[in-house]
Enzyme design. Structure first.
Site, PDB file in Angstrom:
ATOM      1  N   GLU A  54       0.800  -1.226   0.000  1.00 13.23           N
ATOM      2  CA  GLU A  54       0.000   0.000   0.000  1.00 13.23           C
ATOM      3  C   GLU A  54       0.834   1.279   0.000  1.00 13.23           C
ATOM      4  O   GLU A  54       1.810   1.398   0.744  1.00 13.23           O
ATOM      5  CB  GLU A  54      -0.899  -0.019   1.231  1.00 13.23           C
ATOM      6  CG  GLU A  54      -2.067   0.940   1.166  1.00 13.23           C
ATOM      7  CD  GLU A  54      -3.186   0.474   2.079  1.00 13.23           C
ATOM      8  OE1 GLU A  54      -4.175  -0.068   1.550  1.00 13.23           O
ATOM      9  OE2 GLU A  54      -3.075   0.635   3.301  1.00 13.23           O
ATOM     10  N   LYS A  56       0.642   4.679   1.299  1.00  9.48           N
ATOM     11  CA  LYS A  56      -0.167   5.219   2.390  1.00  9.48           C
ATOM     12  C   LYS A  56       0.655   6.213   3.208  1.00  9.48           C
ATOM     13  O   LYS A  56       1.614   5.829   3.866  1.00  9.48           O
ATOM     14  CB  LYS A  56      -0.626   4.048   3.271  1.00  9.48           C
ATOM     15  CG  LYS A  56      -1.520   4.396   4.432  1.00  9.48           C
ATOM     16  CD  LYS A  56      -1.914   3.111   5.142  1.00  9.48           C
ATOM     17  CE  LYS A  56      -2.900   3.337   6.257  1.00  9.48           C
ATOM     18  NZ  LYS A  56      -3.285   2.061   6.915  1.00  9.48           N
ATOM     19  N   LYS A 116      -7.967   2.384  -3.048  1.00  7.35           N
ATOM     20  CA  LYS A 116      -8.361   2.216  -1.648  1.00  7.35           C
ATOM     21  C   LYS A 116      -9.031   3.515  -1.193  1.00  7.35           C
ATOM     22  O   LYS A 116      -8.390   4.555  -1.065  1.00  7.35           O
ATOM     23  CB  LYS A 116      -7.120   1.915  -0.805  1.00  7.35           C
ATOM     24  CG  LYS A 116      -7.413   1.631   0.668  1.00  7.35           C
ATOM     25  CD  LYS A 116      -7.724   0.167   0.887  1.00  7.35           C
ATOM     26  CE  LYS A 116      -7.839  -0.138   2.383  1.00  7.35           C
ATOM     27  NZ  LYS A 116      -6.516  -0.085   3.050  1.00  7.35           N
ATOM     28  N   GLU A 165     -14.690  -5.791   2.046  1.00  6.28           N
ATOM     29  CA  GLU A 165     -14.099  -5.811   3.387  1.00  6.28           C
ATOM     30  C   GLU A 165     -15.154  -6.074   4.453  1.00  6.28           C
ATOM     31  O   GLU A 165     -16.205  -5.429   4.478  1.00  6.28           O
ATOM     32  CB  GLU A 165     -13.410  -4.482   3.666  1.00  6.28           C
ATOM     33  CG  GLU A 165     -12.765  -4.397   5.038  1.00  6.28           C
ATOM     34  CD  GLU A 165     -12.031  -3.094   5.238  1.00  6.28           C
ATOM     35  OE1 GLU A 165     -11.062  -2.849   4.500  1.00  6.28           O
ATOM     36  OE2 GLU A 165     -12.432  -2.312   6.115  1.00  6.28           O
ATOM     37  N   ASN A 186     -10.807  -7.400   7.950  1.00  2.00           N
ATOM     38  CA  ASN A 186     -10.033  -6.325   8.548  1.00  2.00           C
ATOM     39  C   ASN A 186     -10.042  -6.472  10.067  1.00  2.00           C
ATOM     40  O   ASN A 186     -11.099  -6.463  10.690  1.00  2.00           O
ATOM     41  CB  ASN A 186     -10.613  -4.964   8.149  1.00  2.00           C
ATOM     42  CG  ASN A 186      -9.667  -3.813   8.456  1.00  2.00           C
ATOM     43  OD1 ASN A 186      -8.722  -3.975   9.226  1.00  2.00           O
ATOM     44  ND2 ASN A 186      -9.914  -2.668   7.853  1.00  2.00           N
ATOM     45  N   GLU A 216      -6.294  -8.124   6.450  1.00  4.02           N
ATOM     46  CA  GLU A 216      -6.036  -6.688   6.469  1.00  4.02           C
ATOM     47  C   GLU A 216      -5.790  -6.208   7.897  1.00  4.02           C
ATOM     48  O   GLU A 216      -6.480  -6.634   8.824  1.00  4.02           O
ATOM     49  CB  GLU A 216      -7.226  -5.915   5.900  1.00  4.02           C
ATOM     50  CG  GLU A 216      -7.633  -6.312   4.494  1.00  4.02           C
ATOM     51  CD  GLU A 216      -8.849  -5.524   4.037  1.00  4.02           C
ATOM     52  OE1 GLU A 216      -8.983  -4.348   4.421  1.00  4.02           O
ATOM     53  OE2 GLU A 216      -9.682  -6.088   3.327  1.00  4.02           O
ATOM     54  N   SER A 217      -4.828  -5.333   8.046  1.00  3.05           N
ATOM     55  CA  SER A 217      -4.451  -4.700   9.320  1.00  3.05           C
ATOM     56  C   SER A 217      -3.717  -5.690  10.229  1.00  3.05           C
ATOM     57  O   SER A 217      -3.900  -6.895  10.156  1.00  3.05           O
ATOM     58  CB  SER A 217      -5.659  -4.129  10.062  1.00  3.05           C
ATOM     59  OG  SER A 217      -6.275  -3.106   9.313  1.00  3.05           O
TER      60      SER A 217
END
Length: 260
Positions: A54, A56, A116, A165, A186, A216-217
């Site tokens: 990503e 970010k 995103k 998600e 997530n 995710e995360s």
């Protein structure tokens, strides 16, 4: 108002500004002149652990993460490391992203790109395609059932791959009901921003084998990627750990190896 509600409210305000500047007709014309979207699903389904790396700069939970003056250069590092796809944050208020970041990354790499953002209108799908995205994100928590289905169908009609998600059991049921085949679990609660590392391992058991599973995360390094892979992840989506790493290409490559 939750953090998610506040973010979506800001997204809608910023969207009206862009709508006034660029019409849907202009976006459709740009799409007609551009290439077809790339399909990342065969690579996601291949043996091993895929990485969505990503671009970010900041986040609501951590604030400033990295000074990314050249998103294209970072994307080339990700591609060199073997990233299966690259995620580009385009939300501007909380993440300091933009559609221009997506455009410059598209010009720099051939890797499939994920826009995103907090997608709540069909106009944003057109924006994504026109800017060169191959995938879009739909967050179940931000959408009611009717809008989730509408946006999922519109994205697929545009040739976009949809990453849906989820955060809990109910959202998994809703994602499967619209035919989602790429589902991201997530571990971050978007209403409180807290991360529960056990979320993926608990929820992945509810996903059928036909679904590509994205964690995710909560990926701070190779060890977390390996844990997610062991729990059943086909893909990990990683932002903070990579933008802070001094050698993002090597970091991506190391995460890819844990699933081999």
């Amino acid at each position: 108002m939750s953090v998610l509600d506040d973010i979506v409210a800001g997204v809608l305000e910023d969207l009206e500004v862009r709508r006034a500047e660029v019409s849907e007709a202009d976006l459709k014309a740009a799409i007609a002149e551009g290439p077809l979207p790339r399909d990342p699903m065969p690579a996601f389904r291949a043996p091993g652990l895929s990485v969505i790396a990503e671009v970010k700069r900041k986040s609501p939970s951590k604030g400033d993460l990295a000074e990314i003056s050249d998103p294209a250069a970072l994307a080339r590092e990700y591609a060199a490391g073997g990233a299966t796809a690259i995620s580009v944050l385009t939300e501007q208020r909380r993440f300091d992203g933009s559609l221009n970041d997506l455009r410059v990354v598209r010009a720099a790499v051939s890797t499939p790109l994920l826009r995103k953002d907090f997608m709540v209108t069909g106009y944003q799908m057109l924006e994504a395609r026109a800017a060169g995205a191959d995938l879009v994100l739909l967050i179940v928590a931000a959408l009611d059932d009717a809008l989730l289905k509408t946006l999922h169908d519109e994205a697929r009609a545009l040739g976009l791959t949809v990453l849906v998600e989820v955060h809990d059991e109910d959202e998994i049921a809703r994602a499967l009901a619209v035919g989602a085949t790429l589902i991201g679990v997530n571990a971050r609660n978007l209403k409180t921003l807290e991360v529960d590392p056990s979320t993926f391992g608990r929820l992945v058991k509810l996903l059928p084998d036909s679904v590509v599973k994205v964690a995710e995360s909560g990926v701070s390094g190779v060890e977390d990627a390996a844990r997610y892979a062991a729990e059943g992840a086909d893909v990990v989506l990683v932002g903070e750990a990579l933008v802070k790493d001094g050698d993002p290409a090597a970091a991506v490559a190391a995460m890819r190896k844990v699933g081999s």
